[in-house]
Structures are given as structure tokens and as C-alpha cells.
Design a protein around this motif. Structure first.
Motif, mmCIF file in Angstrom:
data_model
loop_
_atom_site.group_PDB
_atom_site.id
_atom_site.type_symbol
_atom_site.label_atom_id
_atom_site.label_comp_id
_atom_site.label_asym_id
_atom_site.label_seq_id
_atom_site.Cartn_x
_atom_site.Cartn_y
_atom_site.Cartn_z
ATOM 1 N N ALA A 325 0.830 -1.208 0.000
ATOM 2 C CA ALA A 325 0.000 0.000 0.000
ATOM 3 C C ALA A 325 0.865 1.258 0.000
ATOM 4 N N MET A 326 1.911 1.256 0.825
ATOM 5 C CA MET A 326 2.825 2.408 0.862
ATOM 6 C C MET A 326 3.552 2.560 -0.469
ATOM 7 N N ALA A 327 3.883 1.426 -1.075
ATOM 8 C CA ALA A 327 4.569 1.467 -2.368
ATOM 9 C C ALA A 327 3.684 2.117 -3.428
ATOM 10 N N LYS A 328 2.399 1.758 -3.416
ATOM 11 C CA LYS A 328 1.480 2.317 -4.414
ATOM 12 C C LYS A 328 1.293 3.814 -4.207
ATOM 13 N N VAL A 329 1.164 4.225 -2.956
ATOM 14 C CA VAL A 329 1.016 5.655 -2.661
ATOM 15 C C VAL A 329 2.246 6.425 -3.139
ATOM 16 N N LYS A 330 3.407 5.892 -2.837
ATOM 17 C CA LYS A 330 4.632 6.567 -3.252
ATOM 18 C C LYS A 330 4.739 6.615 -4.770
ATOM 19 N N TYR A 331 4.312 5.534 -5.414
ATOM 20 C CA TYR A 331 4.369 5.480 -6.876
ATOM 21 C C TYR A 331 3.507 6.573 -7.493
ATOM 22 N N PHE A 332 2.273 6.724 -6.994
ATOM 23 C CA PHE A 332 1.391 7.757 -7.549
ATOM 24 C C PHE A 332 1.906 9.159 -7.238
ATOM 25 N N GLU A 333 2.529 9.320 -6.089
ATOM 26 C CA GLU A 333 3.135 10.617 -5.777
ATOM 27 C C GLU A 333 4.244 10.943 -6.777
ATOM 28 N N CYS A 334 5.027 9.946 -7.125
ATOM 29 C CA CYS A 334 6.114 10.148 -8.096
ATOM 30 C C CYS A 334 5.556 10.475 -9.479
ATOM 31 N N ILE A 335 4.460 9.782 -9.867
ATOM 32 C CA ILE A 335 3.841 10.038 -11.171
ATOM 33 C C ILE A 335 3.324 11.471 -11.243
ATOM 34 N N LEU A 336 2.615 11.910 -10.199
ATOM 35 C CA LEU A 336 2.059 13.268 -10.186
ATOM 36 C C LEU A 336 3.170 14.314 -10.229
ATOM 37 N N LYS A 337 4.225 14.054 -9.483
ATOM 38 C CA LYS A 337 5.354 14.986 -9.483
ATOM 39 C C LYS A 337 5.992 15.059 -10.867
ATOM 40 N N LEU A 338 6.195 13.903 -11.486
ATOM 41 C CA LEU A 338 6.791 13.873 -12.815
ATOM 42 C C LEU A 338 5.869 14.530 -13.845
ATOM 43 N N LYS A 339 4.564 14.259 -13.755
ATOM 44 C CA LYS A 339 3.613 14.836 -14.710
ATOM 45 C C LYS A 339 3.621 16.351 -14.640
ATOM 46 N N SER A 340 3.601 16.883 -13.441
ATOM 47 C CA SER A 340 3.618 18.334 -13.271
ATOM 48 C C SER A 340 4.891 18.931 -13.840
ATOM 49 N N ALA A 341 6.030 18.315 -13.538
ATOM 50 C CA ALA A 341 7.318 18.842 -13.992
ATOM 51 C C ALA A 341 7.469 18.725 -15.503
ATOM 52 N N LEU A 342 7.080 17.566 -16.068
ATOM 53 C CA LEU A 342 7.253 17.346 -17.501
ATOM 54 C C LEU A 342 6.298 18.211 -18.320
ATOM 55 N N THR A 343 5.065 18.359 -17.855
ATOM 56 C CA THR A 343 4.104 19.215 -18.557
ATOM 57 C C THR A 343 4.595 20.650 -18.597
ATOM 58 N N ALA A 344 5.093 21.128 -17.478
ATOM 59 C CA ALA A 344 5.636 22.490 -17.424
ATOM 60 C C ALA A 344 6.831 22.628 -18.361
ATOM 61 N N LEU A 345 7.676 21.621 -18.380
ATOM 62 C CA LEU A 345 8.860 21.660 -19.241
ATOM 63 C C LEU A 345 8.468 21.746 -20.714
ATOM 64 N N MET A 346 7.496 20.938 -21.139
ATOM 65 C CA MET A 346 7.101 20.892 -22.542
ATOM 66 C C MET A 346 6.268 22.106 -22.947
ATOM 67 N N ASP A 347 5.692 22.794 -21.948
ATOM 68 C CA ASP A 347 4.972 24.038 -22.235
ATOM 69 C C ASP A 347 5.902 25.246 -22.228
ATOM 70 N N GLY A 348 7.180 25.011 -21.870
ATOM 71 C CA GLY A 348 8.121 26.120 -21.782
ATOM 72 C C GLY A 348 7.921 26.938 -20.523
ATOM 73 N N ASN A 349 7.345 26.314 -19.492
ATOM 74 C CA ASN A 349 7.086 27.016 -18.234
ATOM 75 C C ASN A 349 8.145 26.585 -17.225
ATOM 76 N N TYR A 350 9.271 27.295 -17.218
ATOM 77 C CA TYR A 350 10.405 26.893 -16.402
ATOM 78 C C TYR A 350 10.440 27.674 -15.093
ATOM 79 N N SER A 351 10.824 26.986 -14.021
ATOM 80 C CA SER A 351 10.930 27.648 -12.725
ATOM 81 C C SER A 351 12.220 28.466 -12.667
ATOM 82 N N PHE A 352 12.292 29.336 -11.682
ATOM 83 C CA PHE A 352 13.484 30.171 -11.491
ATOM 84 C C PHE A 352 14.707 29.295 -11.243
ATOM 85 N N GLU A 353 14.527 28.240 -10.414
ATOM 86 C CA GLU A 353 15.647 27.344 -10.105
ATOM 87 C C GLU A 353 16.116 26.602 -11.350
ATOM 88 N N TYR A 354 15.154 26.203 -12.194
ATOM 89 C CA TYR A 354 15.501 25.463 -13.407
ATOM 90 C C TYR A 354 16.309 26.348 -14.362
#
Length: 656
Positions: A325-354
Motif C-alpha cells: 500500500a505504501m509502495a502504491k502511494v509513493k508510486y502515484f506521488e512520483c507520477i504526479l510529481k513527474l507529470k507536473s514537472a514534464l508538462t511544465a517543461l514541454m509548455d516552456g514554463n520553467y521555474s526560477f531554479e531550473y
């Protein structure tokens, strides 16, 4: 010096951090006795510590012995060996008199039960009201060969153990040098010089001075006065007890030593501070104290750096995952984090740190230093094999835009607009039963297809360059962003997504060019261009006739009689008209193709449908996720090791 509370405090601090286990992670200031077997090492240790160590070759040379002395009101002894709980419990704190022989004998049976030489250390701590604080490590003596029945590898084992101490820049090397052996033949001095070439932390201690021939004594004194082989710390000398004196007391041995150094006037040349067991111990104590004080700031800095490294690794590991159960929760957290970051990257929406981290890539690309080649470099074949963007192009949208530009430039080259002679040749090739002066729609289509085939091949090459770039860029971003344990799974699913999308891209390109194979346009530019071109040709022909038959504008106009040769609407006129039609149609078609291709291939399947990739990730089997994220025994052990190391480091830092 030894009565100074600060001195005792400094020595105690080093002993404490060593007892915590810091010496297993960092080197700490120490003095190590090294020398050949039977060079007098054991008797030097006895003279300094007032302990009677066994001289039996079977025990005293098979492991390192660390002796720590401290001043206290109560006489006490303790002994410790890593991973020997019963031994440690038995000798954790023994008040009163002690038997070193028994301790070393038991240590020998533990450490050397299955090996000739042990790499572990026997740690002995003694306290008493008359003891002077000092910590010193006695190492196995060097040997050059073995006797029958001995393991041949112990020669190298002993050297490897001793080398670990010698090459440590925080170890003062107390090199035992028998007086009756020439300096050129002392192995330990050669080994020390390999790692201490300036002789800054090596101090030879000459033993067995009573064994030297009287006529060689001046040469020995010359050496001790640092005039023969210069050592920054100078030399020490001690008359150690021989085997026949093994049973005499320490005080009696000291008296015999004092009497020996008074036996010859030559010994008066050697400073009292550098000869005899009492002076040697005091000298070494002061040397160790100074050495520790010098090294403490650097040691603290290294401890802080190691604490930071442990914390970073622990942070990167995240919380432990102990069930599915913990593995699945962590997996979905990783997917959401990656989706947010990758979508922003492909839209050209870069953070200050990036931007701060990767701005150098953008500057290099903007300056043309990305290793790429322009699409219009003059090479006729470059359009069909466009160069890929090289390097780590983290700004995906801007890099992709440059690839779009290259494709557009290649499509708009004039070499795809056929000349009149080529059109004439193609008209003859595809001519049907139409009358002279006429070109059928079928012929127009066949001629246009010649250009269309070139455009299709070039488009495939450029689109391949685009999606290959996107594959590498996105895969690198996934590897950079994702949880390391999930990296393989995420990349595997992305490769599946990529394969399915490029198949769709290839099909779409074929469909686009199949549709374009039938000329069709309602574009006003095309009609206006054809009409204007024909009007200009007719007006030009009429003006030519007027100039031919009425060259004098003042003359009375006469009737114009056209000759057959004056009528230019023939086969050549039809070809020229066809050329104009092809040029006008191609200008419209290629713009339409470029826009449609980019929108319906790269933009549709690789950019806008990236969500399909995350749908695939959600559908990954739970067992595959668990096998990746459930904490393995090795990872649990590593986590515990980091936590233990961090605890030791923090505890040591507080002590210092």
C-alpha cells in the motif's frame, strides 16, 4: 605538561571520538609504532606504557594494539575488540591490577583463530593517578619471508595494514630503528618516505644502543643529532630491556637505562629531552598534543561535510516503504510529481531554479555553440538528413522550435520549383491523348507528384530528427527527475509510449502526403497569382505586336494583319503556363504541408498526447511497483548505516 588539564582534555576527546567509531569514517590524529619484527617495538611500548607485553612471536605481532593512557584517581583497565561482545563485557572496566598477558592471549584466540594476521585492533585503555595521558598504536612488525607452515600471504598482509596508517596524513610515524642496523637498510624508513617524502611526520626512535660496537658510536651520535639523514622532527633514542631483563621492574629498567647513557661522554651530546624512556614519553605526548590542536579545525570541517553527505543520501532515499500500500502511494506521488514537472517543461514554463541551473545551455544554443548545423548550409543532401541537436538541451520548446525552423527552411528552397525544360520533359513523359497546347489535370498531378515525393522524404527525415530529439530530451528529464528506484519502470513505459506514437506519426505523414497527391486548393493567392501571371503574359504579347506593326507612334494607324507566327499560344506557351501554375500551387501547398505536418505529428502525438504516457504508468501492475519500491534488505541496511554514521559524526562533533 602532563599535569595541564587542557592536555588531558584534548587527549580524552580524541580517545572518545575513537571509541565512538569515528576512526572508521575519518582519520584522526594518532601516533603509530612501526618497525621490523624484533626491532624492539614491544619494549618501546613497554617503556612508554609501563605495561609488560608478551614477547612471544606467536602473539605480539599478529594484530595491532592501541594503548590509551589517562590520569585518574582510580586504577582501571578496559579492553575492546569490535564485534567481540563477550570479550568486551569481560574487560569493560576492571578495577585494580591487571594482567596484560591474559588480555592479549584472549585477544589472540579471538582475532587470529582463522587467520595468521588480523586487521582488527585490540584497544586497551588504562587509567591511574601516576599515568601520563598518551595514546599510541603498536602495529605488526614487518617480515620479509615466512617459515614452514606459515601463510605466504602474511608478508603482504602486514605491509597492507601498516601502509593504511603510514599514508594517513594525520598519523605520526614512530619508526623503530635498531642501532646495529644501517639506516640504508631500514625498511620502515623507506616505506614512510613513500608517503611522507619531506619527512615531516616521521620520527625515528633508535633502539638497542647497547648493541653497537664502540667504534661505531660516534656515527650513531652523528645520526641522532640529525646530521646524517635529516628528519623534521629529529630522532629519539631509548635503551630497551632485552629478553634476559624481561622480569625486572620498570623502575629498575629505567635506572639501567640512565646508567647506560652516563657510561660514555659521547651520549652527553644527545639532548636529555630526546633520550631515555621518560623523556621520550614526554616528547611524544607534547608532539601528539600539538598535532591534535593543529588538526582539530580540519577534522571538524570534514565531520560537517560527512554529516551533510549522510543527510543528503538519506533525504534522497525518502521514507522507508515497508508494504504494498505504501509502495502504491509513493508510486502515484512520483507520477504526479513527474507529470507536473514534464508538462511544465514541454509548455516552456520553467521555474526560477531550473533557469538558474540550465541557463548556460540556452546561451550556448543562442550563440550557435550547440554543435548543430544550419539546414541551409549549401549541401543539397542535408535536407534529407538534418543534423540532430547535440548536447543537453534542457529547454525543450526552444530546441524544438529550431528544428521546426530547419524543416521550414528546407521545404522553401527554390530547387523544388521545377524549371521549364524539366517541366517540358515531364509533360512528354506523362502526356496522354490531349490536344497540342493543352495539359490535362492528370499530367499536372503527375508532374506535381515529382516534387511531392521529394517533400515527403525530406519531411520524414526532419520529423524523425524531431521525435528522436524529444525522446532523448524527455528520457533524460525523466532520469533526472524521477525516483531512482522507479527510473527503469518510467523509462520502459516511456519507450512503449514513444514507439506507439512514432507509428502514428509515420501513418499521419503518409496520410498527409496521400491527400496532397490530389491537387486541391481554394486559396485566393493561388487564383490571383495565376490570373495576374496570364494577364501579364497577354499584355506583354500585345505590346510586342504593337511595337512590331506600329513602331512609329505618330504614323497613321493601319490595319493590323496577324501572321500565323505571331500567335504564341502553342505548346511552349502551355508549358510556361504550367510552370506558373506549379510554382503558385507549390507555394500554397508547401506552407499548408509544413503547418499540417508539425501540428498533426510532433505537436499532436508527442506534445499534446503526453498524458497517454501517464495513463500507461497508472496501468502498471502493482507487483512491478512493489518489487521496485519495497525496501530491500540492502537498502534498509544502508539506511541504518547512514543513520548510525550520522549519529557518530554528530556525537563526535559535540565532543570536539
Amino acid at each position: 605538561m602532563f599535569e595541564n588539564p587542557e592536555y588531558q582534555d584534548v587527549i580524552d576527546k580524541i580517545n572518545k571520538i575513537r571509541s565512538y567509531g569515528l576512526n572508521k569514517m575519518l582519520t584522526i590524529p594518532q601516533i603509530a609504532i612501526l618497525g621490523d619484527q624484533s626491532s624492539g617495538k614491544s619494549s618501546v611500548l613497554e617503556a612508554i606504557t609501563k605495561l609488560s607485553f608478551p614477547r612471544n612471536i606467536e602473539t605480539c605481532t599478529r594484530f595491532a594494539t592501541q594503548v590509551s593512557m589517562r590520569r585518574s584517581e582510580q586504577i582501571e583497565i578496559s579492553a575492546h575488540i569490535d564485534d567481540a561482545p563477550e570479550f568486551n563485557e569481560r574487560y569493560c572496566a576492571q578495577v585494580g591490577e591487571w594482567d596484560i598477558h591474559t588480555i592479549i592471549s584472549e585477544a589472540n584466540s579471538i582475532l587470529c583463530s582463522s587467520v595468521e594476521i588480523s586487521e582488527k585492533v585490540l584497544e586497551i585503555t588504562i587509567s591511574g593517578p601516576t599515568l601520563s595521558p598518551l595514546t599510541i598504536i603498536d602495529l605488526p612488525g614487518y617480515i620479509n619471508t615466512t617459515v614452514d607452515g606459515q601463510d605466504k600471504g602474511i608478508v603482504q598482509t602486514i605491509r597492507a595494514i601498516n601502509t593504511r596508517y603510514i599514508k594517513d596524513s594525520r598519523t605520526i610515524i614512530l619508526a623503530v630503528v635498531p642501532a646495529n642496523v644501517d639506516l640504508n637498510n631500514i625498511f620502515v624508513l623507506g616505506e614512510a618516505e613513500r608517503y611522507d617524502p619531506l619527512n615531516e611526520r616521521t620520527i625515528p626512535i633508535v633502539t638497542k644502543p647497547d648493541t653497537i660496537e664502540p667504534d661505531l658510536l660516534p656515527s650513531l651520535i652523528h645520526t641522532l643529532l640529525n646530521r646524517r639523514k635529516c628528519m623534521k622532527l629529529g630522532y629519539l633514542v631509548m635503551k630497551n630491556s632485552s629478553y634476559k631483563d624481561i622480569d625486572i621492574s620498570w623502575d629498575d629498567a629505567k635506572q639501567r637505562e640512565d646508567d647506560f647513557f652516563k657510561s660514555s661522554m659521547l651520549w652527553k651530546q644527545v639532548p636529555d629531552a630526546r633520550k631515555g624512556r621518560v623523556s621520550v614519553k614526554k616528547f611524544l605526548g607534547e608532539l601528539l598534543y600539538t598535532h591534535i590542536k593543529k588538526e582539530l579545525p580540519f577534522l571538524k570541517k570534514e565531520i560537517l561535510e560527512l554529516i551533510s553527505d549522510c543527510e543528503k543520501e538519506l533525504t534522497s532515499m525518502g521514507p522507508p516503504v515497508s508494504n504494498t500500500a505504501m509502495a502504491k502511494v509513493k508510486y502515484f506521488e512520483c507520477i504526479l510529481k513527474l507529470k507536473s514537472a514534464l508538462t511544465a517543461l514541454m509548455d516552456g514554463n520553467y521555474s526560477f531554479e531550473y533557469i538558474s541551473k540550465h541557463k548556460s545551455d540556452y546561451v550556448a544554443a543562442a550563440d550557435g555553440n550547440d554543435g548543430s548545423v544550419n539546414a541551409d548550409d549549401g549541401d543539397d543532401n542535408s535536407d534529407f538528413a538534418p543534423p540532430a541537436l547535440k548536447g543537453n538541451h534542457h529547454f525543450i520548446r526552444s530546441s524544438l522550435y529550431r528544428l521546426y525552423q530547419r524543416y521550414n527552411q528546407a521545404m522553401n528552397k527554390d530547387k523544388y520549383l521545377l524549371p521549364a525544360d524539366k517541366i517540358s520533359e515531364l509533360v512528354l513523359r506523362y502526356k496522354g491523348n490531349e490536344l497540342p497546347g493543352f495539359v490535362s489535370f492528370t499530367t499536372f498531378t503527375q508532374i506535381y507528384t515529382e516534387t511531392l515525393v521529394c517533400w515527403r522524404d525530406m519531411t520524414k527525415a526532419h520529423v524523425t530528427s524531431m521525435h528522436l530529439y524529444l525522446h532523448d530530451a524527455i528520457a533524460n528529464f525523466i532520469a533526472f527527475t524521477a525516483e531512482p528506484l522507479l527510473e527503469d519502470t518510467l523509462l520502459l513505459e516511456f519507450d512503449k509510449f514513444y514507439s506507439s506514437q512514432i507509428a502514428k506519426i509515420d501513418d499521419t505523414i503518409e496520410s498527409i502526403f496521400t491527400d496532397e497527391g490530389t491537387p486541391f486548393t481554394l486559396n485566393k493567392y493561388y487564383y490571383d497569382n495565376i490570373l495576374n501571371s496570364r494577364r501579364e503574359k497577354v499584355e506583354k504579347q500585345i505590346q510586342g505586336l504593337l511595337n512590331k506593326y506600329q513602331p512609329n507612334t505618330n504614323a497613321t494607324a493601319a490595319p493590323i494583319t496577324l501572321q500565323k507566327s505571331d500567335i504564341n499560344y502553342n505548346e511552349q506557351f502551355a508549358i510556361e503556363d504550367l510552370q506558373e501554375q506549379l510554382q503558385s500551387y507549390c507555394k500554397v501547398a508547401r506552407k499548408r504541408i509544413v503547418d499540417v505536418v508539425l501540428l498533426q505529428t510532433i505537436e499532436r502525438y508527442m506534445i499534446k498526447q503526453i498524458n497517454l504516457y501517464f495513463d500507461m504508468l497508472i496501468a502498471v501492475d502493482d507487483s512491478a511497483i512493489s518489487s521496485r519500491l519495497l525496501e530491500s534488505l540492502a537498502r534498509t541496511e544502508r539506511r541504518q548505516e547512514l543513520q548510525d554514521n550520522a549519529a557518530v559524526l554528530r556525537k563526535s562533533l559535540l565532543e570536539l
